[in-house]
Design a protein around this motif. Structure first.
Motif, PDB file in Angstrom:
ATOM      1  N   ASP A 498       0.828  -1.202   0.000  1.00 49.55           N
ATOM      2  CA  ASP A 498       0.000   0.000   0.000  1.00 49.55           C
ATOM      3  C   ASP A 498       0.862   1.251   0.000  1.00 49.55           C
ATOM      4  O   ASP A 498       0.608   2.202  -0.758  1.00 49.55           O
ATOM      5  N   HIS A 499       1.882   1.244   0.844  1.00 49.97           N
ATOM      6  CA  HIS A 499       2.788   2.399   0.901  1.00 49.97           C
ATOM      7  C   HIS A 499       3.529   2.553  -0.426  1.00 49.97           C
ATOM      8  O   HIS A 499       3.714   3.665  -0.929  1.00 49.97           O
ATOM      9  N   THR A 502       1.270   4.109  -3.020  1.00 51.87           N
ATOM     10  CA  THR A 502       1.074   5.528  -2.721  1.00 51.87           C
ATOM     11  C   THR A 502       2.267   6.352  -3.189  1.00 51.87           C
ATOM     12  O   THR A 502       2.114   7.412  -3.818  1.00 51.87           O
ATOM     13  N   LYS A 505       2.560   6.546  -7.080  1.00 57.14           N
ATOM     14  CA  LYS A 505       1.539   7.355  -7.745  1.00 57.14           C
ATOM     15  C   LYS A 505       1.852   8.848  -7.676  1.00 57.14           C
ATOM     16  O   LYS A 505       1.269   9.632  -8.429  1.00 57.14           O
ATOM     17  N   THR A 506       2.740   9.233  -6.804  1.00 59.57           N
ATOM     18  CA  THR A 506       3.111  10.641  -6.679  1.00 59.57           C
ATOM     19  C   THR A 506       3.984  11.038  -7.861  1.00 59.57           C
ATOM     20  O   THR A 506       4.957  10.360  -8.192  1.00 59.57           O
TER      21      THR A 506
END
Length: 524
Positions: A498-499, A502, A505-506
């Motif tokens: 999950d991290h 995240t 996606k930045t």
């Protein structure tokens, strides 16, 4: 009268060589003085990183690039990285400062003794001007040699030559141009087309040269027109074919016997834009299966001459592809793309397949990947879905230290496409100073460091060679987030999917580093 320096700058400007990668010393300063405003100097902190960045830039742009090295010591530092540029056929124009002419013979400090011999046999051409008047012509030759041979050239210039005033003859060099053509004749094209058309079970093997010369889409068109099962040649530094295409059969293994096994049953194997073949691990056997004919098409004279088997046509693959499209009847071809398998899951840390699946799911389709994680090859090809030209770059000679610098160079050379460097923790240390260049020039590149604490490929080779207990294969205790911070690159460590999603996606506006702990894996 113009100086040698002024003529050199003007010649480079006319040829489009206005980006210079370098790490200067005292001998190089007279060349760099009065550099025109439209030139860009990209500073690297070690010559190995400098050449790696230039290699990536040349591959991304498809054009020659100038590299400025410091005398013999700087040239020596660059030689490891230069091995990759040789096999990627990158047209690097390496220039190095030399002591003043009066001091060379006495071997004064920073004299480049036997400068023309230093970079051989790596450089396709190596020279030093006979006098100041010969500087513009010698520089032009270095550029043309790199272009014509598609490889690195090397020019050593005594630093007192740059200020010398030259007569009108030297200016004639400014208007020179050199071009190359290797077109096959009609008889050669007819013979090849007839052979492919008559074959009962032909196969296609593609090399990185096709991607490097803009033939990715035409290679796909050829494979689809003929309905040919298609492999990528062993040890690829570029990807010339979509790896999720239904005709894609994978990257050929890098051993003699496994290649022969893979090609069993094919009566003709057409190899375009690749050596035949670049083996790695020594697994002896027959070069080709019984009854298989191999035809290699390449514009690399050396690759054609040194091949141990098959027939070779030394020619630009482009007209050959077009002739086969026009002269061989179309065959049925499957459509669509194959699905990606479920990634393997790690037990104590993320499996590399999970990381690569996350990249596939979060990054744009036109992302360029610079990969230097040799122990994760099989995981990489299982999970990535690459359908665009220029999507994959790998150290062509296997020389470590390519990944981080090349990612910077690729990003500088293609600002219109995202760039991700996927680097193993062992490989990263060889080119770590490239982080400073990325930070200093605000290069928008993402570095994903796979940290498993070992030289995974080396441990795999230890098993293969029956030497599993050798020292020096573990590298615990590295913290790349702290190292990156010291160079000015923002960095974070992720330990769960999950991290990782995240972070990926930045969209970065400068360089960033993501450290991911992964389980050790083997290349196969």
């Amino acid at each position: 009268m113009p100086s040698a320096r002024r003529l050199a700058h003007e010649f480079l400007h006319r040829r489009g060589l206005t980006t210079i990668f370098g790490n200067p010393g005292s001998n190089e300063l007279p060349f760099l003085a009065e550099l025109p405003d439209d030139f860009r100097y990209v500073l690297g902190l070690h010559e190995g990183a400098v050449v790696g960045m230039a290699d990536g830039y040349a591959q991304a742009t498809g054009r020659p690039v100038l590299v400025n090295l410091h005398a013999a010591a700087g040239s020596g530092n660059a030689m490891g990285a230069l091995t990759n540029a040789v096999y990627s056929r990158s047209p690097l124009v390496l220039t190095a400062g030399q002591q003043v002419r009066a001091a060379i013979g006495m071997e004064a400090m920073l004299a480049n003794v036997d400068a023309t011999q230093l970079m051989r046999p790596l450089a396709v051409w190596s020279g030093e001007p006979s006098c100041a008047e010969d500087v513009p012509r010698s520089l032009a030759q270095a550029v043309f040699e790199a272009e014509l041979h598609r490889g690195p050239s090397y020019l050593s210039v005594p630093y007192d030559d740059w200020g010398a005033e030259l007569d009108a003859n030297a200016s004639i060099t400014l208007d020179r141009s050199v071009s190359r053509g290797l077109a096959p004749n009609e008889a050669q094209l007819d013979e090849l087309a007839k052979s492919v058309a008559a074959a009962k079970n032909p196969a296609l093997v593609l090399g990185g040269d096709l991607d490097a010369t803009g033939l990715f889409d035409r290679a796909v068109a050829l494979a689809e027109h003929l309905g040919l099962p298609t492999w990528v040649a062993p040890s690829p530094h570029r990807l010339p074919f979509p790896n999720r295409h239904p005709l894609f059969r994978g990257v050929l293994p890098a051993g003699i016997a496994p290649v022969s096994d893979a090609l069993t049953g094919h009566d003709i194997v057409l190899v375009l834009g690749a050596p035949v073949f670049r083996y790695h691990q020594y697994v002896p056997g027959a070069y080709l299966p019984e009854g298989t004919r191999l035809v290699q098409v390449t514009d690399d004279v050396g690759a054609a001459a040194r091949a141990p088997m098959g027939e070779a046509l030394v020619a630009d693959p482009a007209p050959v592809i077009e002739a086969l499209l026009a002269r061989v009847p179309a065959r049925t071809s499957p459509s669509g793309f194959t699905a990606n398998p479920e990634p393997k899951a790690g037990t104590t840390a993320l499996h590399p397949e999970q990381v690569f699946a996350a990249l596939r799911e979060t990054q744009l389709d036109d992302t360029r990947y610079v990969v230097e994680s040799t122990s994760t090859n099989s995981a990489w090809w299982r999970q990535l879905d690459l359908r665009r030209e220029g999507s994959y770059f790998f150290p062509a000679a296997g020389g470590l230290g390519f990944g981080l610098p090349a990612a910077v160079g690729v990003a500088l050379g293609s600002p219109d496409r995202p760039v991700v460097g996927v680097i193993g923790d062992g490989s990263a240390n060889y080119g770590i100073t490239a982080l400073w260049t990325a930070a200093h020039y605000r290069v928008p590149v993402t570095f994903v460091i796979l940290r498993n604490g070992v030289y995974g490929a080396l441990q795999w080779f230890g098993e293969l060679l029956g030497t599993p207990d050798v020292p020096g294969t573990e590298i615990p205790g590295l913290d790349f987030t702290a190292i990156a911070a010291g160079y000015g690159v923002s960095a974070t460590t992720v330990t769960d999917l999950d991290h990782l999603h995240t972070e990926l996606k930045t969209i970065p506006d400068g360089p960033r580093l993501i450290q991911v702990d992964t389980e050790p894996t083997s290349p196969e």
